[in-house]
Write a protein that holds these residues in place. Structure first.
Motif, PDB file in Angstrom:
ATOM      1  N   ARG A   1      -2.026   8.113   8.100  1.00 22.11           N
ATOM      2  CA  ARG A   1      -0.773   8.672   8.589  1.00 22.11           C
ATOM      3  C   ARG A   1       0.201   7.529   8.840  1.00 22.11           C
ATOM      4  O   ARG A   1      -0.198   6.423   9.207  1.00 22.11           O
ATOM      5  N   LEU A   2       1.468   7.797   8.654  1.00 21.82           N
ATOM      6  CA  LEU A   2       2.506   6.836   8.995  1.00 21.82           C
ATOM      7  C   LEU A   2       2.731   6.911  10.497  1.00 21.82           C
ATOM      8  O   LEU A   2       2.823   8.002  11.067  1.00 21.82           O
ATOM      9  N   LEU A   3       2.809   5.757  11.155  1.00 20.97           N
ATOM     10  CA  LEU A   3       2.960   5.727  12.609  1.00 20.97           C
ATOM     11  C   LEU A   3       4.429   5.613  13.005  1.00 20.97           C
ATOM     12  O   LEU A   3       5.203   4.888  12.369  1.00 20.97           O
ATOM     13  N   TYR A   4       4.782   6.339  14.065  1.00 17.87           N
ATOM     14  CA  TYR A   4       6.147   6.285  14.596  1.00 17.87           C
ATOM     15  C   TYR A   4       6.076   6.284  16.114  1.00 17.87           C
ATOM     16  O   TYR A   4       5.320   7.064  16.706  1.00 17.87           O
ATOM     17  N   LYS A   5       6.852   5.422  16.744  1.00 11.48           N
ATOM     18  CA  LYS A   5       6.921   5.390  18.211  1.00 11.48           C
ATOM     19  C   LYS A   5       8.329   5.809  18.630  1.00 11.48           C
ATOM     20  O   LYS A   5       9.308   5.139  18.336  1.00 11.48           O
ATOM     21  N   LYS A   6       8.418   6.969  19.302  1.00  8.90           N
ATOM     22  CA  LYS A   6       9.699   7.467  19.796  1.00  8.90           C
ATOM     23  C   LYS A   6      10.007   6.791  21.130  1.00  8.90           C
ATOM     24  O   LYS A   6       9.179   6.766  22.034  1.00  8.90           O
TER      25      LYS A   6
ATOM     26  N   PRO B   1       0.837  -1.201   0.000  1.00 15.00           N
ATOM     27  CA  PRO B   1       0.000   0.000   0.000  1.00 15.00           C
ATOM     28  C   PRO B   1       0.871   1.249   0.000  1.00 15.00           C
ATOM     29  O   PRO B   1       1.986   1.243   0.514  1.00 15.00           O
ATOM     30  N   PRO B   2       0.388   2.344  -0.601  1.00 16.00           N
ATOM     31  CA  PRO B   2       1.185   3.567  -0.611  1.00 16.00           C
ATOM     32  C   PRO B   2       1.412   4.086   0.814  1.00 16.00           C
ATOM     33  O   PRO B   2       0.563   3.939   1.690  1.00 16.00           O
ATOM     34  N   VAL B   3       2.570   4.679   1.011  1.00 17.84           N
ATOM     35  CA  VAL B   3       2.926   5.200   2.326  1.00 17.84           C
ATOM     36  C   VAL B   3       2.423   6.628   2.456  1.00 17.84           C
ATOM     37  O   VAL B   3       2.708   7.475   1.603  1.00 17.84           O
ATOM     38  N   PRO B   4       1.667   6.947   3.507  1.00 14.96           N
ATOM     39  CA  PRO B   4       1.221   8.336   3.694  1.00 14.96           C
ATOM     40  C   PRO B   4       2.427   9.256   3.880  1.00 14.96           C
ATOM     41  O   PRO B   4       3.443   8.856   4.455  1.00 14.96           O
ATOM     42  N   PRO B   5       2.339  10.487   3.393  1.00 13.69           N
ATOM     43  CA  PRO B   5       3.500  11.379   3.470  1.00 13.69           C
ATOM     44  C   PRO B   5       3.690  12.028   4.838  1.00 13.69           C
ATOM     45  O   PRO B   5       4.745  12.613   5.097  1.00 13.69           O
ATOM     46  N   TYR B   6       2.684  11.941   5.721  1.00 14.06           N
ATOM     47  CA  TYR B   6       2.794  12.603   7.017  1.00 14.06           C
ATOM     48  C   TYR B   6       2.730  11.589   8.144  1.00 14.06           C
ATOM     49  O   TYR B   6       2.229  10.479   7.986  1.00 14.06           O
ATOM     50  N   VAL B   7       3.225  11.991   9.308  1.00 13.99           N
ATOM     51  CA  VAL B   7       3.514  11.079  10.413  1.00 13.99           C
ATOM     52  C   VAL B   7       2.719  11.466  11.653  1.00 13.99           C
ATOM     53  O   VAL B   7       2.526  12.654  11.933  1.00 13.99           O
ATOM     54  N   VAL B   8       2.264  10.468  12.390  1.00 13.98           N
ATOM     55  CA  VAL B   8       1.839  10.644  13.780  1.00 13.98           C
ATOM     56  C   VAL B   8       2.880   9.945  14.641  1.00 13.98           C
ATOM     57  O   VAL B   8       3.070   8.724  14.530  1.00 13.98           O
ATOM     58  N   ALA B   9       3.580  10.704  15.450  1.00 10.60           N
ATOM     59  CA  ALA B   9       4.628  10.160  16.311  1.00 10.60           C
ATOM     60  C   ALA B   9       4.189  10.253  17.762  1.00 10.60           C
ATOM     61  O   ALA B   9       3.709  11.297  18.215  1.00 10.60           O
ATOM     62  N   LEU B  10       4.385   9.166  18.482  1.00 15.83           N
ATOM     63  CA  LEU B  10       4.001   9.082  19.893  1.00 15.83           C
ATOM     64  C   LEU B  10       5.270   8.981  20.731  1.00 15.83           C
ATOM     65  O   LEU B  10       6.074   8.068  20.544  1.00 15.83           O
ATOM     66  N   ALA B  11       5.443   9.924  21.665  1.00 14.65           N
ATOM     67  CA  ALA B  11       6.629   9.945  22.520  1.00 14.65           C
ATOM     68  C   ALA B  11       6.222   9.711  23.962  1.00 14.65           C
ATOM     69  O   ALA B  11       5.075   9.952  24.350  1.00 14.65           O
ATOM     70  N   ASP B  12       7.178   9.251  24.782  1.00  9.94           N
ATOM     71  CA  ASP B  12       6.862   8.997  26.187  1.00  9.94           C
ATOM     72  C   ASP B  12       7.309  10.117  27.109  1.00  9.94           C
ATOM     73  O   ASP B  12       7.023  10.090  28.301  1.00  9.94           O
ATOM     74  N   ASP B  13       8.031  11.109  26.572  1.00 11.40           N
ATOM     75  CA  ASP B  13       8.349  12.292  27.375  1.00 11.40           C
ATOM     76  C   ASP B  13       8.503  13.496  26.457  1.00 11.40           C
ATOM     77  O   ASP B  13       8.595  13.369  25.240  1.00 11.40           O
ATOM     78  N   LEU B  14       8.512  14.684  27.063  1.00 11.28           N
ATOM     79  CA  LEU B  14       8.409  15.906  26.270  1.00 11.28           C
ATOM     80  C   LEU B  14       9.689  16.236  25.519  1.00 11.28           C
ATOM     81  O   LEU B  14       9.642  16.659  24.364  1.00 11.28           O
ATOM     82  N   SER B  15      10.848  16.071  26.149  1.00 11.09           N
ATOM     83  CA  SER B  15      12.081  16.400  25.435  1.00 11.09           C
ATOM     84  C   SER B  15      12.262  15.484  24.233  1.00 11.09           C
ATOM     85  O   SER B  15      12.727  15.915  23.170  1.00 11.09           O
ATOM     86  N   GLY B  16      11.870  14.214  24.373  1.00  9.69           N
ATOM     87  CA  GLY B  16      11.931  13.300  23.236  1.00  9.69           C
ATOM     88  C   GLY B  16      10.936  13.660  22.151  1.00  9.69           C
ATOM     89  O   GLY B  16      11.213  13.506  20.954  1.00  9.69           O
ATOM     90  N   ALA B  17       9.769  14.147  22.551  1.00  7.38           N
ATOM     91  CA  ALA B  17       8.778  14.582  21.572  1.00  7.38           C
ATOM     92  C   ALA B  17       9.294  15.764  20.769  1.00  7.38           C
ATOM     93  O   ALA B  17       9.155  15.819  19.539  1.00  7.38           O
ATOM     94  N   ALA B  18       9.907  16.734  21.460  1.00  4.39           N
ATOM     95  CA  ALA B  18      10.453  17.900  20.761  1.00  4.39           C
ATOM     96  C   ALA B  18      11.592  17.499  19.832  1.00  4.39           C
ATOM     97  O   ALA B  18      11.695  17.990  18.705  1.00  4.39           O
ATOM     98  N   GLU B  19      12.447  16.598  20.293  1.00  6.21           N
ATOM     99  CA  GLU B  19      13.540  16.103  19.446  1.00  6.21           C
ATOM    100  C   GLU B  19      12.979  15.458  18.186  1.00  6.21           C
ATOM    101  O   GLU B  19      13.482  15.678  17.072  1.00  6.21           O
ATOM    102  N   THR B  20      11.930  14.667  18.337  1.00  3.41           N
ATOM    103  CA  THR B  20      11.313  13.994  17.189  1.00  3.41           C
ATOM    104  C   THR B  20      10.686  14.992  16.231  1.00  3.41           C
ATOM    105  O   THR B  20      10.800  14.858  15.000  1.00  3.41           O
ATOM    106  N   ALA B  21      10.031  16.010  16.778  1.00  2.00           N
ATOM    107  CA  ALA B  21       9.390  17.018  15.931  1.00  2.00           C
ATOM    108  C   ALA B  21      10.407  17.695  15.024  1.00  2.00           C
ATOM    109  O   ALA B  21      10.150  17.928  13.835  1.00  2.00           O
TER     110      ALA B  21
END
Length: 414
Positions: free
Chosen positions: A90-95, A14-34
């Motif tokens: 959306r493409l899923l990502y787990k930080k 299946p085609p890969v969506p161009p945008y991501v939903v990323a789930l982080a377990d803490d805020l500094s990691g979320a900002a790094e991922t963004a």
């Protein structure tokens, strides 16, 4: 006339969506991922925002699960996944933490539910964190032989398989990773068919680029789980509009700058020393006083222009007390006079401080150095978040100069 044979069947992912939903377990990691994803992004502190995916941008959400029990953390991941999958593709990502801290096994198992497989790659080469033979190394030393888990209740895992206990994991050696995306993708598919999840070794950003490319070839049924290193590789692989990098305007003259150092890392002492040499007012906080709420803040007229609040670690680290101390430290920082710009080190400290200020969203503006993400709050306050274990001795000094360019001359004179 003889009919032509039918064309061979070709398996098309299946085609890969161009945008991501990323789930982080803490805020500094979320900002790094963004910042690592590199495209248009929204950074949210509210898990409910996963259900509000409408714009053409990445969404990174801090689920703030480090403070929860493993079962509660897993439920938070499941709830976010259901919300993400109910919206546009959306493409899923787990930080995850590059040193495997947090409720990794529970959250990874929840994240794997409904996936063909999860590709697990926590390497972060920019900070010397690599994976070889299924073992995380920090600057060449196996993780379990370092002090990276000094503030945790448990000992560091000896391998990814041990860290992900209960989730079947199969290591993919470095030579297979370096055979190219097509061959590596075939290996991923074979591992998935056996009921396991591939955990490719990686020592360089190029290795992570190959991992991301191989996973994307297989479609969104293969989910990615990794550190900011794999998030950056994913961002490089996806065709999205680039984000402008023009420097943000400085804060109004006279705005105080408050550093809130909530990390137990030994290197924080040297980082703070660079600021005090510049004239910063350092307030080391006794953990007992902080927990008891007996710390006194300066009156508004006496608040220094540059202040550092830190937890005095001279008495040693007490595993399991981090969240309570971070909450008290965050409340103290939120009450600091003068509405200062904030530099928050450690994911828990960042989250508790912004929670105390009722800030639910950040707009990432840039990265001062790896992991030190400069953001703006909805009401215009500047915030820099940085994982506690990141940064050289001059990390806080570099952040100070980036936020207050006039300090550059004073830095040169010291």
């Amino acid at each position: 006339m003889a009919s032509l044979p039918p064309p061979p069947l070709v398996s098309v992912s299946p085609p890969v969506p161009p945008y991501v939903v990323a789930l982080a377990d803490d805020l500094s990691g979320a900002a790094e991922t963004a910042r690592a994803l590199g495209g248009p992004v929204r950074l949210s502190l509210d898990a409910a925002d996963v259900a509000e995916i409408t714009a053409t941008q990445d969404l990174v959400v801090d689920l703030d699960t480090r403070r929860l029990s493993p079962a509660e953390a897993a439920d938070a991941v499941r709830t976010a996944l259901r919300a993400a999958q109910a919206g546009p593709p959306r493409l899923l990502y787990k930080k995850v933490d590059s040193q495997l801290r947090g409720h990794l096994a529970a959250e990874a198992a929840a994240y794997a539910e409904g996936a063909e497989a999860v590709v697990i790659a926590p390497a972060l080469p920019a900070l010397g964190r690599t994976v070889t033979g299924g073992v995380v190394h920090v600057k060449g030393v196996p993780l379990h032989l370092t002090d990276g888990w000094r503030a945790e209740r448990a000992s560091a895992p000896r391998s990814l398989a041990e860290a992900l206990s209960g989730l079947p994991v199969r290591t993919v050696p470095l030579d297979v990773v370096r055979s190219g995306p097509a061959a590596l993708g075939a290996e991923f598919r074979q591992i998935a068919a056996s009921g396991a999840h591939p955990a490719p070794d990686a020592e360089t950003d190029a290795d992570l680029d190959t991992v991301a490319a191989a996973a994307l070839r297989l479609g969104p049924g293969f989910r990615l789980l990794g550190s900011g290193g794999l998030a950056a590789a994913l961002g490089r692989a996806l065709p999205r509009p680039a984000v402008g990098t023009s420097p943000p305007a400085p804060s109004p003259e006279g705005t105080p700058l408050l550093f809130v150092v909530g990390t137990a890392e030994p290197g924080a002492v040297a980082q703070i020393a660079h600021l005090t040499a510049l004239g910063a007012h350092h307030v080391p906080l006794d953990p007992a006083d902080l927990a008891a709420g007996t710390v006194r803040l300066p009156p508004p007229a006496a608040a220094p222009a540059l202040t550092v609040l830190s937890i005095d670690g001279s008495g040693g680290t007490r595993p399991g007390t981090g969240r309570a101390l971070s909450t008290a430290l965050g409340a103290l920082a939120a009450a600091y006079p003068g509405r200062p710009d904030l530099v928050l080190t450690g994911g828990e400290t960042a989250r508790t401080t912004l929670d105390a200020l009722d800030i639910r969203e950040l707009e990432p503006l840039g990265e001062i150095h790896h992991g030190a993400v400069h953001s703006r709050t909805p009401d215009g306050r500047r915030v820099v978040t940085r994982p506690g274990s990141y940064g050289a001795q001059d990390s806080l000094l570099r952040i100070a100069v980036a936020l207050r360019p006039r300090l550059a001359a004073a830095t040169a004179a010291t």
